[in-house]
Design an enzyme around this catalytic site. Structure first.
Site, PDB file in Angstrom:
ATOM      1  N   PHE A   1      -0.466  -3.300   1.382  1.00  0.00           N
ATOM      2  CA  PHE A   1      -0.503  -1.861   1.658  1.00  0.00           C
ATOM      3  C   PHE A   1      -1.676  -1.279   0.929  1.00  0.00           C
ATOM      4  O   PHE A   1      -1.634  -1.048  -0.307  1.00  0.00           O
ATOM      5  CB  PHE A   1       0.723  -0.986   1.585  1.00  0.00           C
ATOM      6  CG  PHE A   1       1.761  -2.386   1.751  1.00  0.00           C
ATOM      7  CD1 PHE A   1       1.993  -2.814   3.042  1.00  0.00           C
ATOM      8  CD2 PHE A   1       3.004  -2.558   0.904  1.00  0.00           C
ATOM      9  CE1 PHE A   1       3.118  -3.516   3.540  1.00  0.00           C
ATOM     10  CE2 PHE A   1       3.941  -3.293   1.387  1.00  0.00           C
ATOM     11  CZ  PHE A   1       4.070  -3.650   2.547  1.00  0.00           C
TER      12      PHE A   1
ATOM     13  N   ASP B   1      -3.670   0.636  -1.060  1.00  0.00           N
ATOM     14  CA  ASP B   1      -3.604   2.127  -1.560  1.00  0.00           C
ATOM     15  C   ASP B   1      -4.603   2.103  -2.569  1.00  0.00           C
ATOM     16  O   ASP B   1      -5.592   1.356  -2.643  1.00  0.00           O
ATOM     17  CB  ASP B   1      -2.248   2.337  -2.054  1.00  0.00           C
ATOM     18  CG  ASP B   1      -1.770   1.419  -2.985  1.00  0.00           C
ATOM     19  OD1 ASP B   1      -2.561   0.402  -3.484  1.00  0.00           O
ATOM     20  OD2 ASP B   1      -0.510   1.530  -3.623  1.00  0.00           O
TER      21      ASP B   1
ATOM     22  N   ASP C   1       2.169  -7.871  -2.698  1.00  0.00           N
ATOM     23  CA  ASP C   1       2.097  -6.181  -2.934  1.00  0.00           C
ATOM     24  C   ASP C   1       2.795  -5.589  -3.846  1.00  0.00           C
ATOM     25  O   ASP C   1       2.642  -4.774  -4.759  1.00  0.00           O
ATOM     26  CB  ASP C   1       2.026  -5.645  -1.598  1.00  0.00           C
ATOM     27  CG  ASP C   1       1.480  -4.243  -1.600  1.00  0.00           C
ATOM     28  OD1 ASP C   1       0.662  -3.975  -1.278  1.00  0.00           O
ATOM     29  OD2 ASP C   1       2.602  -3.319  -1.786  1.00  0.00           O
TER      30      ASP C   1
END
Length: 306
Positions: free
Chosen positions: A213, A215, A283
């Site tokens: 993810f 970010d 992750d």
């Protein structure tokens, strides 16, 4: 998520500001050896869980709001997760679809017991309204119905969310090509998988299709590990805490190259160690260690997508 992987590779192969360092990847995998990091989904003990539809509703609201904490140095993901958990424990109807459509910024602040306006507060409220409206219109008001409509496919769940909820359409245009990142939609699938331990609402037959993810914490951790290298210009911007514009080449490269790098890491772990590891697991490991290193310089972007 073939679209995400393919477009991340497109960016990585043309990147001007971020490089995925093959030697750095090899070193990380060698150091991991046979000790693939395993971190429990709720290792902080901050999430609501009742093993039923209310947990799914909670997670969808959580991931609707899970973006852009950095402008308030005292605010972080834990505050959001635990604040929503407490609100739900006090009122089981607080995240009903009709309630979500009526939230104000002040109400959200009071819910989280936060003493000042939240970063991008108006956007957060708008997204709650959007989620409440579309859940009510298309899924009987329940996120659990949304999940059940996807037939145990995490990839279909991500696609369905992006189709129905505009605030989850994490797209960018890079050198004339559309790039798909889908951070928050993928996190929802991963949160279900983690919370329900791959059973019930978290039982997906294609969880391995989910990427990391992208970010602002994971790229910083990958840089610390020597997997990502920045141009001197980008490094200077990040280390001086200057904001990077959402949708800019630098921002897209940071996020897409992180996805590409971790997919390559997975491949290397499989080849060299004979182990199959999910991007979701990598992750969580990178994010957890990044959070434990708050002094790491990370890129700052005002965005509803991460």
């Amino acid at each position: 998520m073939d679209q995400v992987k393919a477009t991340a590779a497109f960016v990585a192969n043309r990147s001007s500001h971020v490089v995925v360092d093959s030697a750095g990847l090899e070193k990380v995998v060698e150091n991991i050896q046979d000790k693939i990091p395993k971190i429990e989904w709720d290792f902080e003990g901050i999430h609501y869980f009742d093993n039923g539809p209310l947990t799914v509703q909670y997670l969808f609201v959580l991931d609707t709001l899970n973006f852009c904490f950095w402008p308030d140095k005292n605010l972080n993901y834990d505050d959001l997760a635990s604040g929503l958990k407490e609100a739900l424990e006090n009122d089981k109807s607080v995240f009903d679809a009709d309630h979500l459509q009526k939230f104000t910024g002040l109400q959200l602040r009071n819910l989280l017991k936060w003493p000042r306006p939240l970063p991008l507060e108006d956007e957060r409220v708008r997204l709650l309204h959007e989620v409440g409206f579309e859940l009510e219109r298309s899924f009987g008001g329940k996120a659990s119905n949304l999940v059940e409509s996807c037939g145990r496919s995490a990839a279909k769940l991500v696609a369905t969310i992006a189709s129905h909820f505009a605030g989850f359409r994490d797209h960018s245009v890079y050198k004339g090509h559309q790039i798909f990142l889908y951070k928050r939609a993928q996190i929802f699938a991963a949160d279900l998988y983690g919370a329900f331990k791959g059973q019930g609402y978290g039982d997906f037959n294609d969880i391995s299709s989910i990427t990391i993810f992208a970010d602002y914490i994971v790229p910083a951790m990958l840089r610390k590990l020597g997997v990502l290298k920045y141009s001197s210009t980008l490094a200077s911007i990040i280390e001086s805490n200057k904001e990077i514009v959402s949708g800019s080449e630098e921002e897209v490269e940071l996020r897409a190259c992180s996805i590409y790098a971790v997919e390559k890491m997975r491949d290397l772990i499989s080849v060299k160690l004979g182990k199959q590891v999910l991007s979701v697991e990598l992750d969580l490991w990178l994010w957890a260690y990044g959070v434990q290193n708050p002094s790491l310089p990370y890129h700052r972007t005002l965005s509803i997508y991460y």
